[in-house]
Design a protein around this motif. Structure first.
Motif, PDB file in Angstrom:
ATOM      1  N   UNK A  48       0.824  -1.203   0.000  1.00  0.00           N
ATOM      2  CA  UNK A  48       0.000   0.000   0.000  1.00  0.00           C
ATOM      3  C   UNK A  48       0.862   1.258   0.000  1.00  0.00           C
ATOM      4  N   UNK A  49       1.917   1.261   0.819  1.00  0.00           N
ATOM      5  CA  UNK A  49       2.816   2.415   0.861  1.00  0.00           C
ATOM      6  C   UNK A  49       3.498   2.628  -0.490  1.00  0.00           C
ATOM      7  N   UNK A  50       3.848   1.528  -1.161  1.00  0.00           N
ATOM      8  CA  UNK A  50       4.445   1.630  -2.490  1.00  0.00           C
ATOM      9  C   UNK A  50       3.438   2.183  -3.496  1.00  0.00           C
ATOM     10  N   UNK A  51       2.184   1.745  -3.385  1.00  0.00           N
ATOM     11  CA  UNK A  51       1.156   2.151  -4.348  1.00  0.00           C
ATOM     12  C   UNK A  51       0.803   3.627  -4.222  1.00  0.00           C
ATOM     13  N   UNK A  52       1.025   4.216  -3.052  1.00  0.00           N
ATOM     14  CA  UNK A  52       0.706   5.623  -2.873  1.00  0.00           C
ATOM     15  C   UNK A  52       1.507   6.516  -3.817  1.00  0.00           C
ATOM     16  N   UNK A  53       2.771   6.131  -4.074  1.00  0.00           N
ATOM     17  CA  UNK A  53       3.640   6.960  -4.907  1.00  0.00           C
ATOM     18  C   UNK A  53       3.092   7.213  -6.290  1.00  0.00           C
ATOM     19  N   UNK A  54       2.784   6.169  -7.061  1.00  0.00           N
ATOM     20  CA  UNK A  54       2.231   6.399  -8.398  1.00  0.00           C
ATOM     21  C   UNK A  54       0.940   7.197  -8.390  1.00  0.00           C
ATOM     22  N   UNK A  55       0.108   6.986  -7.382  1.00  0.00           N
ATOM     23  CA  UNK A  55      -1.145   7.731  -7.311  1.00  0.00           C
ATOM     24  C   UNK A  55      -0.869   9.223  -7.090  1.00  0.00           C
ATOM     25  N   UNK A  56       0.038   9.531  -6.151  1.00  0.00           N
ATOM     26  CA  UNK A  56       0.360  10.916  -5.855  1.00  0.00           C
ATOM     27  C   UNK A  56       1.082  11.576  -7.021  1.00  0.00           C
ATOM     28  N   UNK A  57       1.864  10.799  -7.779  1.00  0.00           N
ATOM     29  CA  UNK A  57       2.640  11.383  -8.878  1.00  0.00           C
ATOM     30  C   UNK A  57       1.740  12.034  -9.925  1.00  0.00           C
ATOM     31  N   UNK A  58       0.541  11.491 -10.126  1.00  0.00           N
ATOM     32  CA  UNK A  58      -0.383  12.084 -11.091  1.00  0.00           C
ATOM     33  C   UNK A  58      -0.724  13.517 -10.713  1.00  0.00           C
ATOM     34  N   UNK A  59      -0.999  13.726  -9.431  1.00  0.00           N
ATOM     35  CA  UNK A  59      -1.369  15.056  -8.944  1.00  0.00           C
ATOM     36  C   UNK A  59      -0.146  15.951  -8.845  1.00  0.00           C
ATOM     37  N   UNK A  60       0.943  15.399  -8.299  1.00  0.00           N
ATOM     38  CA  UNK A  60       2.132  16.199  -8.047  1.00  0.00           C
ATOM     39  C   UNK A  60       2.751  16.731  -9.342  1.00  0.00           C
ATOM     40  N   UNK A  61       2.868  15.868 -10.348  1.00  0.00           N
ATOM     41  CA  UNK A  61       3.472  16.315 -11.600  1.00  0.00           C
ATOM     42  C   UNK A  61       2.665  17.435 -12.243  1.00  0.00           C
ATOM     43  N   UNK A  62       1.332  17.321 -12.194  1.00  0.00           N
ATOM     44  CA  UNK A  62       0.483  18.363 -12.762  1.00  0.00           C
ATOM     45  C   UNK A  62       0.622  19.656 -11.970  1.00  0.00           C
ATOM     46  N   UNK A  63       0.595  19.559 -10.632  1.00  0.00           N
ATOM     47  CA  UNK A  63       0.670  20.746  -9.779  1.00  0.00           C
ATOM     48  C   UNK A  63       1.965  21.526  -9.997  1.00  0.00           C
ATOM     49  N   UNK A  64       3.099  20.825  -9.932  1.00  0.00           N
ATOM     50  CA  UNK A  64       4.385  21.519 -10.052  1.00  0.00           C
ATOM     51  C   UNK A  64       4.663  21.946 -11.490  1.00  0.00           C
ATOM     52  N   UNK A  65       4.055  21.247 -12.460  1.00  0.00           N
ATOM     53  CA  UNK A  65       4.176  21.673 -13.848  1.00  0.00           C
ATOM     54  C   UNK A  65       3.478  23.010 -14.053  1.00  0.00           C
ATOM     55  N   UNK A  66       2.271  23.150 -13.498  1.00  0.00           N
ATOM     56  CA  UNK A  66       1.535  24.405 -13.583  1.00  0.00           C
ATOM     57  C   UNK A  66       2.289  25.516 -12.868  1.00  0.00           C
ATOM     58  N   UNK A  67       2.854  25.194 -11.698  1.00  0.00           N
ATOM     59  CA  UNK A  67       3.620  26.187 -10.946  1.00  0.00           C
ATOM     60  C   UNK A  67       4.846  26.649 -11.721  1.00  0.00           C
ATOM     61  N   UNK A  68       5.529  25.703 -12.374  1.00  0.00           N
ATOM     62  CA  UNK A  68       6.700  26.048 -13.173  1.00  0.00           C
ATOM     63  C   UNK A  68       6.321  26.953 -14.335  1.00  0.00           C
ATOM     64  N   UNK A  69       5.185  26.677 -14.944  1.00  0.00           N
ATOM     65  CA  UNK A  69       4.718  27.476 -16.071  1.00  0.00           C
ATOM     66  C   UNK A  69       4.294  28.874 -15.614  1.00  0.00           C
TER      67      UNK A  69
END
Length: 407
Positions: A48-69
């Motif tokens: 479960x702890x391992x599975x959290x990473x891929x799930x969070x990556x969807x949100x995190x990559x979008x969030x920081x991508x928007x912030x970078x832009x």
């Protein structure tokens, strides 16, 4: 080409950063599961702890991508990500309750995953400015991964796995220091074009490709999540686990070079069938292995499985997808290879490993790899590759846009 005296040190600092940042990748992939096991967590909890990473990556990559832009900076975002990793690692070092670790590791992943596409973006742009091949920067990431795989193993064998997070703090601090000497860039990370999804999903060839990739990815992510747990159960020390990661990371480098030189002479689908079968054979051998040393030897098959798959799949993807849908296609590929498959394999794989044991766990992984191989083969035999020439860039620089999450 930027050749002013003040710009010349840029590439050496980027190489040093690429070398260092992959140390955190070694920790998350190989030593975090061992850290959880030392805390007494069950295999299903580790999954479960391992599975959290891929799930969070969807949100995190979008969030920081928007912030970078929005703020037109990559360097400042990278600094924030590394500071966040340091803080979360410090909190993890003093946390023992499963519920608390779930909350903290979720935030850690929020700062961890976006660092890799951002670092790739900086390296790609800098290499272009200096008229250099992207591989001259990216290969230091593979070298760094190999170095830290062995170095971290030796360090943890001396100080104990309970201090894993202090090693994470140290590596992130070094990367933060190096970041101060990197030139800032305002180029944002390529984002998914939502309007292009329908155009991609209408391509049956591409849908078939994503389905096969997803099947193979489930098998690979199952192995990623529980390889160190398997080695630990067979009596491997942290030092020996480091050698296993060293064997796999070094083995992929010559394959990358060979395929970049000669891979175009072989059609993609036969290569993907070959990689899938090697993955299946690799997982079967792990299921039957009776010693940690045997598994380390099996890790050398990483070159013919992951190495062939990585280069070939990105090459095929860049040919199937038109240029104006490239970011969308790469994002969908990352979801299939890392995010969705990691979420499923972590939760499902953890339960499977705990209830049925290592042997059956790896036989199931072998089955998913074989299913992918059959899928690639049936597409090739039924209709042939049918790769549409788009004039796509298949250089390592384009390949890197798929993101570090593919590892």
């Amino acid at each position: 080409m930027n050749s002013s005296p003040t710009s010349r040190p840029e590439l050496p600092w980027l190489r040093a950063f690429s070398f260092t940042i992959f140390g955190t990748s070694v920790l998350v992939a190989s030593y975090f599961p061992l850290f959880y096991a030392k805390l007494g967590f069950s295999n299903s909890q580790i999954g479960l702890l391992y599975a959290l990473g891929p799930m969070i990556s969807l949100i995190a990559n979008l969030f920081w991508s928007v912030a970078s832009d929005k703020y037109r900076t990559i360097k400042k975002i990278m600094i924030l990500l590394l500071i966040g990793q340091i803080i979360m690692s410090a909190l993890l070092s003093v946390s023992t309750q499963f519920s608390v670790i779930i909350a903290v590791i979720t935030m850690y992943y929020f700062f961890y995953y976006p660092a890799f596409p951002l670092s790739d973006t900086i390296a790609i742009n800098a290499a272009k400015r200096h008229n250099k091949h992207f591989l001259t920067v990216r290969i230091f990431g593979s070298i760094g991964y190999a170095f830290f795989a062995l170095f971290i193993g030796y360090v943890l064998s001396m100080i104990g796995s309970s201090r894993t997070m202090w090693v994470a703090i140290g590596i992130a601090a070094i990367a933060l220091f190096i970041t101060c000497f990197i030139k800032d860039q305002d180029s944002p990370v390529a984002k998914m074009d939502m309007s292009g999804i329908w155009g991609i999903l209408k391509q049956k060839e591409l849908l078939w490709f994503f389905g096969c990739v997803f099947s193979l990815a489930i098998a690979v992510r199952m192995n990623d999540a529980f390889l160190t747990v398997t080695l630990n159960q067979l009596g491997a020390s942290e030092k020996l686990i480091g050698w296993s990661q060293l064997a796999s990371s070094l083995s992929e480098i010559p394959i990358f070079i060979l395929l970049s030189l000669y891979g175009e002479k072989i059609k993609e689908l036969p290569l993907l069938v070959f990689a899938s079968l090697i993955f299946a054979a690799r997982f079967f051998l792990v299921s039957a292995a009776d010693s940690a040393g045997a598994i380390i030897a099996i890790q050398l098959m990483h070159s013919l499985s992951f190495g062939v798959f990585y280069v070939t799949s990105i090459r095929m993807l860049t040919r199937l997808i038109p240029d104006h849908y490239r970011a969308t296609g790469m994002a969908l590929f990352t979801i299939a290879w890392s995010s969705a498959s990691g979420l499923l394999s972590g939760t499902f794989g953890g339960i499977l490993f705990e209830r049925f044991g290592r042997h059956d766990f790896y036989l199931v992984a072998m089955g998913f790899a074989l299913l992918a191989g059959v899928g690639f083969a049936s597409r090739y035999l039924h209709r042939g590759p049918r790769l549409r020439a788009t004039g796509a860039d298949v250089s390592p620089a384009a390949n890197a846009k798929a993101g570090e999450e593919i590892r």
